[in-house]
Motif scaffolding. Structure first.
Motif, PDB file in Angstrom:
ATOM      1  N   PHE A 342       0.840  -1.194   0.000  1.00  0.00           N
ATOM      2  CA  PHE A 342       0.000   0.000   0.000  1.00  0.00           C
ATOM      3  C   PHE A 342       0.878   1.247   0.000  1.00  0.00           C
ATOM      4  O   PHE A 342       2.047   1.195   0.387  1.00  0.00           O
ATOM      5  N   ASP A 343       0.294   2.383  -0.414  1.00  0.00           N
ATOM      6  CA  ASP A 343       1.070   3.607  -0.327  1.00  0.00           C
ATOM      7  C   ASP A 343       1.066   4.108   1.118  1.00  0.00           C
ATOM      8  O   ASP A 343       0.521   3.474   2.016  1.00  0.00           O
ATOM      9  N   ARG A 344       1.659   5.253   1.355  1.00  0.00           N
ATOM     10  CA  ARG A 344       1.849   5.733   2.729  1.00  0.00           C
ATOM     11  C   ARG A 344       0.538   5.897   3.484  1.00  0.00           C
ATOM     12  O   ARG A 344       0.491   5.778   4.712  1.00  0.00           O
ATOM     13  N   THR A 345      -0.524   6.161   2.760  1.00  0.00           N
ATOM     14  CA  THR A 345      -1.801   6.399   3.435  1.00  0.00           C
ATOM     15  C   THR A 345      -2.710   5.179   3.443  1.00  0.00           C
ATOM     16  O   THR A 345      -3.859   5.262   3.869  1.00  0.00           O
ATOM     17  N   ASN A 646      -6.541  -1.687  17.307  1.00  0.00           N
ATOM     18  CA  ASN A 646      -5.512  -2.582  17.842  1.00  0.00           C
ATOM     19  C   ASN A 646      -4.166  -2.314  17.198  1.00  0.00           C
ATOM     20  O   ASN A 646      -3.117  -2.367  17.849  1.00  0.00           O
ATOM     21  N   LYS A 647      -4.204  -2.042  15.887  1.00  0.00           N
ATOM     22  CA  LYS A 647      -2.953  -1.733  15.189  1.00  0.00           C
ATOM     23  C   LYS A 647      -2.321  -0.467  15.773  1.00  0.00           C
ATOM     24  O   LYS A 647      -1.111  -0.421  16.025  1.00  0.00           O
ATOM     25  N   ALA A 648      -3.138   0.568  15.990  1.00  0.00           N
ATOM     26  CA  ALA A 648      -2.621   1.816  16.549  1.00  0.00           C
ATOM     27  C   ALA A 648      -1.994   1.589  17.919  1.00  0.00           C
ATOM     28  O   ALA A 648      -0.927   2.138  18.240  1.00  0.00           O
ATOM     29  N   LEU A 649      -2.657   0.765  18.746  1.00  0.00           N
ATOM     30  CA  LEU A 649      -2.125   0.474  20.079  1.00  0.00           C
ATOM     31  C   LEU A 649      -0.783  -0.239  19.987  1.00  0.00           C
ATOM     32  O   LEU A 649       0.154   0.067  20.744  1.00  0.00           O
ATOM     33  N   SER A 658       6.645   7.142  13.344  1.00  0.00           N
ATOM     34  CA  SER A 658       6.487   7.322  11.893  1.00  0.00           C
ATOM     35  C   SER A 658       5.319   6.496  11.367  1.00  0.00           C
ATOM     36  O   SER A 658       4.555   6.957  10.511  1.00  0.00           O
ATOM     37  N   ALA A 659       5.147   5.264  11.882  1.00  0.00           N
ATOM     38  CA  ALA A 659       4.017   4.444  11.445  1.00  0.00           C
ATOM     39  C   ALA A 659       2.696   5.042  11.918  1.00  0.00           C
ATOM     40  O   ALA A 659       1.693   4.995  11.200  1.00  0.00           O
ATOM     41  N   LEU A 660       2.679   5.629  13.125  1.00  0.00           N
ATOM     42  CA  LEU A 660       1.467   6.305  13.598  1.00  0.00           C
ATOM     43  C   LEU A 660       1.133   7.497  12.709  1.00  0.00           C
ATOM     44  O   LEU A 660      -0.036   7.770  12.426  1.00  0.00           O
ATOM     45  N   ALA A 661       2.160   8.203  12.256  1.00  0.00           N
ATOM     46  CA  ALA A 661       1.927   9.347  11.367  1.00  0.00           C
ATOM     47  C   ALA A 661       1.328   8.881  10.045  1.00  0.00           C
ATOM     48  O   ALA A 661       0.412   9.526   9.500  1.00  0.00           O
ATOM     49  N   TYR A 686      -1.979   9.320  20.834  1.00  0.00           N
ATOM     50  CA  TYR A 686      -0.790   8.472  20.976  1.00  0.00           C
ATOM     51  C   TYR A 686       0.469   9.220  20.532  1.00  0.00           C
ATOM     52  O   TYR A 686       1.518   9.177  21.197  1.00  0.00           O
ATOM     53  N   SER A 687       0.367   9.879  19.379  1.00  0.00           N
ATOM     54  CA  SER A 687       1.534  10.592  18.842  1.00  0.00           C
ATOM     55  C   SER A 687       1.983  11.701  19.797  1.00  0.00           C
ATOM     56  O   SER A 687       3.184  11.903  20.003  1.00  0.00           O
ATOM     57  N   ALA A 688       1.014  12.412  20.378  1.00  0.00           N
ATOM     58  CA  ALA A 688       1.360  13.473  21.324  1.00  0.00           C
ATOM     59  C   ALA A 688       2.037  12.893  22.567  1.00  0.00           C
ATOM     60  O   ALA A 688       2.990  13.489  23.101  1.00  0.00           O
TER      61      ALA A 688
END
Length: 822
Positions: A342-345, A646-649, A658-661, A686-688
C-alpha cells in the motif's frame, strides 16, 4: 543439556494456575485465567471440528498442543503446529513434551512443514475444503518477533499448495466456467512461444492496478511505440480515461465480479487481443468482440481436441501476464502498478478503481521493504503474491527475460530488479505487437466459427452418450450391490460380486477419460468415501455398504455432468445458429437470456454489420447496453476500519511514531469520516504522548469521552488515567478510572487498586467485592481483597477471604503464608 538460564527466551515461569510458559512469548496471557479455560473459549472448534487438518501457528510455549492431547482430538482430524526454531529448540531443551503426543498431533519448524503436511494428507484435505489455519495466542499478541511473519509465510505456502492442487485437477467452479466458454475458447495460446524471434530483446510492460500506475502512465504513453503493453482487465476504465489502448488485455478470474470491474474493456475504440484463462468469467468472454487467445486445455476431459497449449500461471492475473511475456521471448518485462503493498496512506489501488473509492486499508500489520528502502504495509494476499512473483521472475530470467520494477514505492521482490524508467534501455519494435500476433493466428470467419462449433458439438454429444452409458452401468451395479450379501449377511454372494467386478472393469476399459473426469469433478465426494473406508474392512456388510456408496456417488456425479453437458450443447448450437445467413433469433436470444449474456448483442452486430433482421431492436438494445457499460459505479462499501485501533495500540506500544503518522494520514482521507474521526483523535493522542506533549494528548483523548462508551473512548479514558497518575493529578485519574469501572469488571480491580494507594480502602473493598461477584475464581483479586482488609485492621474478614482462597487452591504457599502471618 543447556541450562534454562542461558536460553534466549529466559526460563520457564509458572503462572498462578500452574501453567508453565515463557514470559517472552506469552507475557501476561495466563495471569488471570488458566490456559485451558482460554483455549476452550477461543479454540473450541479444535476439539469439535472433525475430519479437518488444523494448522496452528505457534504453540504458546507448548501449552496448546498439550491441551489438545489432554482434551482429546476431534475424530478424524490432524493437528500440525508450526513453531519458530528458537522456540522449538527451547521447548525441546526444557522437555516440555515428556510424553509423546498422539500420532495425529505434530509440532514442526517451518522448513519441515511442507513434507509433514504432505504426509498428513494435505492434498486430500484441500479437495475436501477441510483445512483450518489458526494463530495461537503467541501469534495474536506478537510479543516475540517472528511470529507474524511465520504466520504469513505458512498461509502463503498453503495458498500455493491449494492453487497447485485445484489447477492440477480442477474445481467444480473452474470446470463449469470452462465448459460454458467452449465456443469462445477457439484459439489456444500454444503458438505464442513460436514468436520469440519477433520479440527477442524487446520490452513489454505489464500494467497492474496498484497505486504506482498513476505515476507511470505518462511514461507508458510517451513510449507506447516502443513497448508491447499488457494490461490486466480490471484497469480498463483507468486506461480509457487516460487515452491509452493496450496491445493485450489479460484476464483469468471466473467470478461474476470480474465482469463488473473489467467491463469497460468492452469500450476500447480499437481492439486489443484478449489473453485469458479457459475458465475466465463467461459473461466477460462472451461479450468480447475482438480476437482472443485462451490458456490451458479446452475440454476438462482427455480428447484429441485439447490441442497443445500453454499451461496457466497463477494465482494472480499478473503471474499470467508475466508468464505469457516470458513465453513470447521478450528481453525484459517492466512491472507498473504491480506494487504488492500500500502507499503511505493505505491506498491499495490506482485512482478511479473501486478499491480507491472505498478508501485506504488501514488494518494491515504485515510490513515489507520498498524498492526505495522504506517500510510499507501490505495484506496477506499481496504478501503471498510476492513469493509467487519472486519464483516466477527467476524462471523468466532462465528464459532470457529480465523482470524490472521501476516504482520506488513498490515492494522489493527477489529476482526483480529495481530500475528507474529513465535508466531503461529500450530496443525499438520491428512491427506492432498486435499485428505480429494476429498474423500468427488462424483467420476467423463465420464459416470457421461454424465448423469449429460442429467439432465441439460432436465432442459434447459423444461425452453425453458416454456419461449416460456410465450412469446405466452404475444403476446396474447398484442393483447387484443390493443382492451382494448372502442371507446370513456374513458373506458375499460370488455371482453378484463377479457382476460388480465386471462392471467396474468395463468402466475403466471402455470409458477411461469420462470415468477419470467424473472422479475429478466429484473429488470431494470420492475422498469422503475414501476417508470413511480408510480402515481395513472387517466384514462383508461393510464392503457392501462401501460399494453401494461408491456406485451411487459415481451415478449421481455422472447425472450432474449430463445436465452440464446438455446445457453446453444448447449453447454451442446457439453459437452455430448465430453464424447462419438467416438465424433463428428466438433460439439465439433465448440462449442469451438463459445465460444473461445480453452484451452478446454487440458481438453479433460487429460480426454481421449488414444483417437487416431485427435491426431496430438490436440497435436499441446496444444503446442501452453501452449506457450500462459507461455507468460509473457508486459505492458505500468503505474499506473496513476493524482492527485499526488494535494496530494503533501496537504501534504506540512499539513507540513507532512514523508508522502512527502514516496511519493518521490514511485516516484523514478515509471516506467514512465519522468512524475515522474517532480513531484519528486516538492516533493523534498516541503521537502526542510519544512526543511527551501531555496537554495535547489529553486534549485529543478528552474529545472522545462522551455519553456512549465506544472502544476508542474506553482506550482514551485508560490513557487519561495513565497520564494523570504520571502527573500526580489524582482527582482526574480517579474520575477516569471510575468511568472505566462502569464498563468492564476488569477496571473495577484497577480502580480498587488506585483507591487503595490513596487510602480509600473501604471503597476499594467494595469494588473488589463487586468484581469477585462476577469473577469469583480470580485468585489474585481474592488475595488483594484479603490484604486490603488486613490493612484496614479487619483481620477476621481477611482470614475469611484467605481461607476461601485456600479452598480454591489447596496447598497454595502464598495463601498459607498469609494465613500464618496474621
Amino acid at each position: 543439556m543447556q541450562g534454562a538460564e542461558s536460553l534466549p527466551l529466559g526460563p520457564l515461569v509458572t503462572g498462578p494456575f500452574g501453567d508453565r510458559y515463557f514470559h517472552e512469548i506469552n507475557g501476561h496471557s495466563f495471569q488471570h485465567i488458566d490456559a485451558d479455560t482460554i483455549y476452550r473459549q477461543r479454540y473450541h472448534e479444535l476439539l469439535t471440528k472433525e475430519n479437518t487438518l488444523h494448522v496452528i501457528i505457534g504453540t504458546d510455549s507448548g501449552l496448546l498442543p498439550l491441551f489438545i492431547a489432554r482434551s482429546g482430538p476431534a475424530q478424524g482430524s490432524r493437528y500440525l503446529f508450526v513453531e519458530l526454531e528458537v522456540v522449538d529448540q527451547a521447548l525441546t531443551e526444557q522437555r516440555i513434551y515428556q510424553n509423546p503426543p498422539p500420532e495425529n498431533i505434530r509440532v514442526v519448524v517451518q522448513k519441515d512443514f511442507p513434507e509433514t503436511a504432505d504426509k498428513a494428507g494435505l492434498t486430500d484435505f484441500i479437495f475436501l475444503d477441510s483445512i483450518r489455519v489458526w494463530d495461537s495466542l503467541s501469534v495474536c499478541d506478537a510479543k516475540l518477533a517472528g511470529y507474524r511473519e511465520l504466520s504469513s509465510q505458512i498461509k502463503q505456502t498453503l495458498n500455493a499448495a491449494a492453487y497447485d492442487v485445484i489447477m492440477g485437477l480442477g474445481s467444480k467452479n473452474f470446470i463449469n466456467k470452462q465448459i460454458k466458454n467452449l465456443s469462445e475458447n477457439r484459439i489456444p495460446a500454444g503458438f505464442l512461444n513460436k514468436l520469440t524471434a519477433d520479440f527477442s530483446g524487446k520490452t513489454a510492460v505489464i500494467l497492474g492496478g496498484g497505486p504506482s500506475l498513476d505515476e507511470f502512465l505518462p511514461w507508458v504513453k510517451e513510449n507506447r511505440d516502443q513497448l508491447a503493453i499488457f494490461a490486466v482487465s480490471r484497469i480498463a476504465g483507468n486506461l480509457l480515461e487516460n487515452g491509452l489502448v493496450p496491445h493485450f488485455i489479460v484476464s483469468i478470474d471466473p467470478a461474476d465480479a470480474n465482469f463488473h470491474i473489467s467491463r469497460e474493456m468492452l469500450l476500447f475504440p480499437e481492439t486489443p487481443i484478449l489473453i485469458h484463462a479457459n475458465h475466465v468469467n463467461p459473461l466477460l468472454l462472451s461479450s468480447w468482440s475482438g480476437p482472443s487467445i485462451y490458456l490451458a486445455p479446452r475440454f476438462p476431459w482427455d480428447t484429441p481436441l485439447n490441442a497443445g497449449n500453454l499451461a496457466p500461471w497463477g494465482p494472480t492475473v499478473t503471474n499470467t501476464a508475466l508468464g505469457v511475456v516470458a513465453e513470447m521471448g521478450f528481453g525484459q518485462a517492466v512491472l507498473i502498478g504491480v506494487d504488492l503493498c500500500f502507499d503511505r496512506t493505505g491506498i491499495t489501488h490506482a485512482a478511479g478503481s473501486h478499491e480507491y473509492v472505498s478508501g485506504p486499508k488501514l488494518d494491515a500489520t504485515i510490513t515489507v521493504k520498498t524498492n526505495a528502502g522504506d517500510i510499507a504495509e501490505t495484506g496477506a494476499d499481496y504478501y503471498s503474491a510476492i513469493g509467487y512473483l519472486a519464483k516466477q521472475a527467476a524462471e523468466a530470467k532462465k528464459q532470457g527475460c529480465r523482470v524490472i520494477s521501476p516504482a520506488p514505492n513498490a515492494a522489493q521482490i527477489e529476482n526483480i530488479a529495481y530500475l528507474p524508467v529513465n535508466d531503461l534501455t529500450i530496443e525499438a519494435l520491428n512491427n506492432m505487437p498486435v499485428d505480429i500476433v494476429l498474423s500468427a493466428m488462424p483467420a476467423e470467419s463465420g464459416q470457421t466459427r461454424q465448423e469449429d462449433g460442429q467439432r465441439v458439438l460432436a465432442e459434447l454429444e459423444g461425452a453425453r452418450k458416454q456419461l449416460k452409458d456410465i450412469a446405466v452401468l452404475c444403476r446396474r451395479a447398484l442393483k447387484n450391490t443390493q443382492k451382494l450379501l448372502t442371507p446370513n449377511r456374513h458373506q458375499l454372494h460370488p455371482q453378484y460380486k463377479d457382476k460388480i467386478n465386471k462392471i467396474d472393469k468395463t468402466l475403466d476399459t471402455d470409458f477411461p477419460a469420462m470415468t477419470k473426469w467424473i472422479k475429478g469433478y466429484g473429488i470431494r465426494s470420492f475422498l469422503r468415501l475414501k476417508t470413511a473406508n480408510g480402515r481395513k474392512r472387517q466384514s462383508a456388510h461393510e464392503l457392501q455398504s462401501h460399494l453401494d456408496s461408491y456406485f451411487r456417488t459415481l451415478r449421481d456425479t455422472a447425472d450432474e455432468l449430463i445436465e452440464i453437458v446438455e446445457d453446453a450443447i444448447r449453447r454451442v448450437g446457439s453459437r452455430i445458429e448465430e453464424e447462419a445467413s438467416h438465424p433463428d433469433f428466438k433460439r439465439v436470444t433465448g440462449q442469451w437470456q438463459a445465460d444473461r449474456h445480453w452484451f452478446r448483442v454487440r458481438v453479433w452486430k460487429k460480426r454481421h454489420p449488414e444483417q437487416p433482421y431485427f435491426a431496430d431492436w438490436l440497435d436499441a438494445t446496444e444503446v442501452k447496453l453501452k449506457e450500462r457499460l459507461q455507468e460509473k459505479q457508486q459505492t458505500n462499501n468503505f474499506t473496513s476500519l476493524k482492527g485499526v485501533q488494535n494496530k494503533a495500540l501496537n504501534l504506540f506500544s512499539r513507540r513507532d511514531a512514523s508508522a502512527l503518522a502514516r496511519l493518521a494520514q490514511g485516516l484523514a482521507q478515509h471516506p467514512d469520516k465519522t468512524a475515522a474521526a474517532e480513531l484519528l483523535h486516538l492516533v493523534h493522542g498516541y503521537s502526542a504522548e510519544l512526543s511527551e506533549d501531555w496537554d495535547m494528548a489529553l486534549g485529543f483523548y478528552q474529545q472522545l469521552v462522551g455519553d456512549v462508551m465506544t472502544p476508542p473512548a474506553e482506550e482514551s479514558l485508560r490513557r487519561i488515567s495513565v497520564i494523570c497518575l504520571r502527573r500526580k493529578n489524582l482527582e482526574m485519574a480517579a474520575l477516569a478510572l471510575e468511568c472505566l469501572s462502569q464498563c468492564s469488571p476488569v477496571y473495577k480491580v484497577k480502580y480498587a487498586d488506585f483507591l487503595c494507594t490513596i487510602g480509600r480502602r473501604q471503597e476499594a473493598a467494595d469494588f473488589y467485592v463487586d468484581y469477585l461477584d462476577q469473577v469469583p475464581v480470580d485468585m489474585e483479586v481474592l488475595l488483594k481483597l484479603g490484604k486490603n482488609y488486613r490493612a484496614m485492621g479487619a483481620e477476621d474478614a481477611a482470614q475469611k477471604i484467605f481461607r476461601l482462597a485456600l479452598q480454591q487452591q489447596p496447598g497454595n504457599k502464598a495463601v498459607l503464608s498469609l494465613l500464618q502471618n496474621n
